[in-house]
Design an enzyme around this catalytic site. Structure first.
Site, short mmCIF file in Angstrom:
data_model
loop_
_atom_site.label_atom_id
_atom_site.label_comp_id
_atom_site.label_asym_id
_atom_site.label_seq_id
_atom_site.Cartn_x
_atom_site.Cartn_y
_atom_site.Cartn_z
CG ASP A 12 4.58 -5.15 -5.72
OD1 ASP A 12 3.63 -5.52 -5.01
OD2 ASP A 12 4.52 -5.09 -6.96
CG HIS A 70 1.87 -2.21 -5.53
ND1 HIS A 70 1.68 -3.33 -6.30
CD2 HIS A 70 1.02 -1.25 -6.03
CE1 HIS A 70 0.77 -3.08 -7.23
NE2 HIS A 70 0.35 -1.83 -7.08
CG PHE A 128 -0.38 -9.42 -10.48
CD1 PHE A 128 -1.28 -10.29 -11.06
CD2 PHE A 128 0.83 -9.92 -10.02
CE1 PHE A 128 -1.00 -11.65 -11.17
CE2 PHE A 128 1.12 -11.28 -10.12
CZ PHE A 128 0.21 -12.13 -10.69
CG HIS A 147 0.79 -9.19 -1.01
ND1 HIS A 147 2.04 -8.72 -1.31
CD2 HIS A 147 -0.06 -8.50 -1.80
CE1 HIS A 147 1.95 -7.79 -2.25
NE2 HIS A 147 0.69 -7.64 -2.57
N GLY A 180 10.63 -7.70 -4.86
CA GLY A 180 9.54 -8.40 -5.53
C GLY A 180 9.55 -8.12 -7.02
#
Length: 219
Positions: free
Chosen positions: A149, A177, A24, A152, A54
């Site tokens: 990253d 990020h 992404f 979330h 991540g």
């Protein structure tokens, strides 16, 4: 991703491997990640090591690995490879092609290895297959940079920050990020840990590249 002239190890083949990997990160932010890693891994007091929290399928890892290889450094990328909340069935970013037929669960480890093979970075990038919290428990040395990253949710982002920001050496970089100050633009947890880092007094903002924040450790 469009092809560009090689910069610090970013050949056309590596750019193609990154482009083909599910993920992404926008190209401009990926280049900023690469440039930042190259800067901090080449400093006179560099310890020759960076950490990514991540991995997913290794898209951003290609850019970190290319910078590391050019500076005779290593990247450790940490992921349990079962996917974050948004990757699970019924969520927006679920990819059925990445589901393991044996367990019925998401498993991105093999796709990550394919990306590193295609990018020629298997000797530079070390994949640590573990939850971020478990990996942090066995970690024990300073690094030049940490790139967060991962998941979330607030719990996941907080765990990543608490477990890994402390390992950034003085003068090193903490990169976060998907930082969106405006709640309408994206989830809040990465922004919250970004604010925590600044409010701690240990980090100062170095640069902003879209949703990527680069913080330098000052104490």
């Amino acid at each position: 991703m469009a092809s560009t002239p090689p910069v610090q190890g970013l050949s056309d083949e590596r750019l193609r491997a990154a482009e083909e990997a599910p993920g992404f990160m926008p190209l401009d932010e990926a280049y900023a990640l690469h440039q930042t890693a190259a800067t901090y891994l080449s400093q006179p007091d560099s310890v020759g090591l960076g950490v990514e929290i991540g991995t997913y399928c290794g898209k951003s890892t290609v850019f970190l690995g290319a910078a590391a290889e050019a500076n005779d450094a290593l990247i450790v990328t940490v992921d349990h490879h079962r996917g974050s909340e948004e990757h699970q069935p019924g969520w927006e970013y679920h990819d059925t092609a990445l589901v393991d037929g044996h367990s019925g669960l998401l498993d991105t480890a093999a796709r990550f290895r394919q990306t590193m093979f295609d990018a020629g970075l298997e000797s530079t990038v070390l994949g640590l297959l573990a939850p971020s919290t478990a990996a942090a428990r066995i970690w024990g040395r300073d690094v030049d940079l940490v790139f967060i990253d991962g998941g979330h949710s607030m719990e996941a982002a907080q765990n990543d920050y608490d477990g890994w920001a402390r390992w950034v050496r003085p003068g090193g970089a903490l990169l976060i990020h998907d930082v969106f100050p405006n709640p309408e633009d994206g989830g809040r947890p990465p922004y919250e840990i970004y604010r925590q880092a600044l409010d701690s007094g240990r980090f100062t903002e170095e640069s902003v590249h879209g949703s990527l924040r680069v913080l330098r450790r000052v104490r």
